[in-house]
Write a protein that holds these residues in place. Structure first.
Motif, mmCIF file in Angstrom:
data_model
loop_
_atom_site.group_PDB
_atom_site.id
_atom_site.type_symbol
_atom_site.label_atom_id
_atom_site.label_comp_id
_atom_site.label_asym_id
_atom_site.label_seq_id
_atom_site.Cartn_x
_atom_site.Cartn_y
_atom_site.Cartn_z
ATOM 1 N N GLU A 69 8.327 -4.062 -13.650
ATOM 2 C CA GLU A 69 8.040 -5.429 -13.362
ATOM 3 C C GLU A 69 6.672 -5.707 -12.884
ATOM 4 N N LEU A 70 6.311 -4.741 -11.745
ATOM 5 C CA LEU A 70 5.105 -5.167 -11.101
ATOM 6 C C LEU A 70 3.929 -4.556 -12.040
ATOM 7 N N CYS A 71 3.921 -3.694 -12.915
ATOM 8 C CA CYS A 71 3.072 -2.994 -13.826
ATOM 9 C C CYS A 71 2.583 -4.187 -14.685
ATOM 10 N N ALA A 72 3.737 -5.016 -15.344
ATOM 11 C CA ALA A 72 3.490 -6.089 -16.092
ATOM 12 C C ALA A 72 2.763 -7.145 -15.503
ATOM 13 N N LYS A 78 0.796 1.861 -16.713
ATOM 14 C CA LYS A 78 1.636 2.719 -15.881
ATOM 15 C C LYS A 78 1.167 3.968 -15.072
ATOM 16 N N SER A 79 0.215 4.715 -15.704
ATOM 17 C CA SER A 79 -0.537 5.808 -14.885
ATOM 18 C C SER A 79 -1.361 5.240 -13.695
ATOM 19 N N ARG A 80 -1.789 4.355 -13.869
ATOM 20 C CA ARG A 80 -2.695 3.557 -12.977
ATOM 21 C C ARG A 80 -1.823 3.001 -11.687
ATOM 22 N N LEU A 81 -0.568 2.506 -11.994
ATOM 23 C CA LEU A 81 0.324 2.107 -10.963
ATOM 24 C C LEU A 81 1.067 3.222 -10.374
ATOM 25 N N SER A 82 1.535 4.270 -11.081
ATOM 26 C CA SER A 82 2.067 5.278 -10.513
ATOM 27 C C SER A 82 1.141 6.199 -9.675
ATOM 28 N N HIS A 83 -0.290 6.329 -9.822
ATOM 29 C CA HIS A 83 -1.394 6.953 -9.165
ATOM 30 C C HIS A 83 -1.420 6.168 -7.721
ATOM 31 N N MET A 93 2.664 2.834 3.408
ATOM 32 C CA MET A 93 2.769 1.467 3.139
ATOM 33 C C MET A 93 3.766 0.841 2.350
ATOM 34 N N ILE A 94 4.161 1.776 1.303
ATOM 35 C CA ILE A 94 5.360 1.441 0.445
ATOM 36 C C ILE A 94 6.126 2.450 0.409
ATOM 37 N N ALA A 95 7.246 2.556 -0.117
ATOM 38 C CA ALA A 95 8.155 3.472 -0.451
ATOM 39 C C ALA A 95 8.834 3.376 -1.944
ATOM 40 N N ARG A 96 9.020 4.601 -2.464
ATOM 41 C CA ARG A 96 9.298 4.532 -4.050
ATOM 42 C C ARG A 96 10.992 5.006 -4.131
ATOM 43 N N VAL A 106 11.303 3.393 -11.198
ATOM 44 C CA VAL A 106 11.523 3.316 -9.665
ATOM 45 C C VAL A 106 11.462 1.809 -9.095
ATOM 46 N N ILE A 107 11.897 1.716 -7.833
ATOM 47 C CA ILE A 107 11.754 0.366 -7.183
ATOM 48 C C ILE A 107 10.588 0.671 -6.158
#
Length: 197
Positions: A69-72, A78-83, A93-96, A106-107
């Motif tokens: 959802e964040l990616c959209a 997807k690869s950019r968000l994952s990295h 700062m965040i957790a997966r 993942v959330i």
């Protein structure tokens, strides 16, 4: 699947007025992004990508969102968000977390350090946006800018590009023959500030 791009046999090149408008828009966007990102990094240690993710998560009621959802929403690959998520997770700062609704996804969860980072960075970032963009225009000019950009966005939404990719800084072509508090500005950053809880 390969994409075939058809080039007109007789290109309809831009005239002087059209070329000036196109180049001024692209240069202003590029320079504004560079300037705001530089300020952001110097003032808070956050990158533009850090800020975008933190701003979105801080505006979500639960401070968490499926990666898909964040990616959209950000229109990232997807690869950019994952990295980016992996780097921010390493910084605390965040957790997966596993997504119970989709084992392939993942959330992304905002952690206290991430909320603190966005709350500290937002006031100065908004000040910079006002200084380098908002304050340069009258209220009427801002309405016109919004209407013009929304027209472009509406056109693009009607003609989506297959497997859409959004580079950070689109390059100028050599020949120009061609919501809520977290609504994004042309800088690409949410400027409504974080949602405090």
């Amino acid at each position: 699947m390969s994409i075939v791009v058809r080039v007109p046999a007789d290109p309809h090149w831009l005239d002087a007025r059209e070329d000036r408008a196109w180049r001024a828009f692209m240069h202003a966007r590029s320079q504004l992004t560079v300037r705001l990102n530089r300020h952001l990094l110097e003032d808070s240690g956050l990158t533009g990508a850090d800020y975008e993710i933190l701003a979105v998560l801080s505006g979500h009621p639960a401070g968490r969102m499926p990666a898909q959802e964040l990616c959209a929403l950000l229109q990232w690959e997807k690869s950019r968000l994952s990295h980016q998520a992996r780097r921010m997770e390493e910084q605390g700062m965040i957790a997966r977390e596993p997504n119970p609704a989709d084992a392939r996804s993942v959330i992304l969860c905002l952690l206290p350090a991430g909320r603190c980072a966005i709350e500290d960075a937002a006031p100065q970032h908004v000040h910079n946006v006002r200084q380098h963009f908002i304050s340069l225009f009258t209220a009427s000019e801002l309405d016109t800018l919004a209407n013009l950009n929304e027209r472009v966005l509406s056109h693009l939404s009607e003609e989506p590009f297959p497997e859409q990719s959004t580079p950070d800084d689109p390059a100028l072509t050599g020949h120009t023959g061609p919501r809520n508090r977290n609504r994004r500005t042309p800088s690409g950053h949410a400027t409504g500030g974080p949602h405090r809880r």
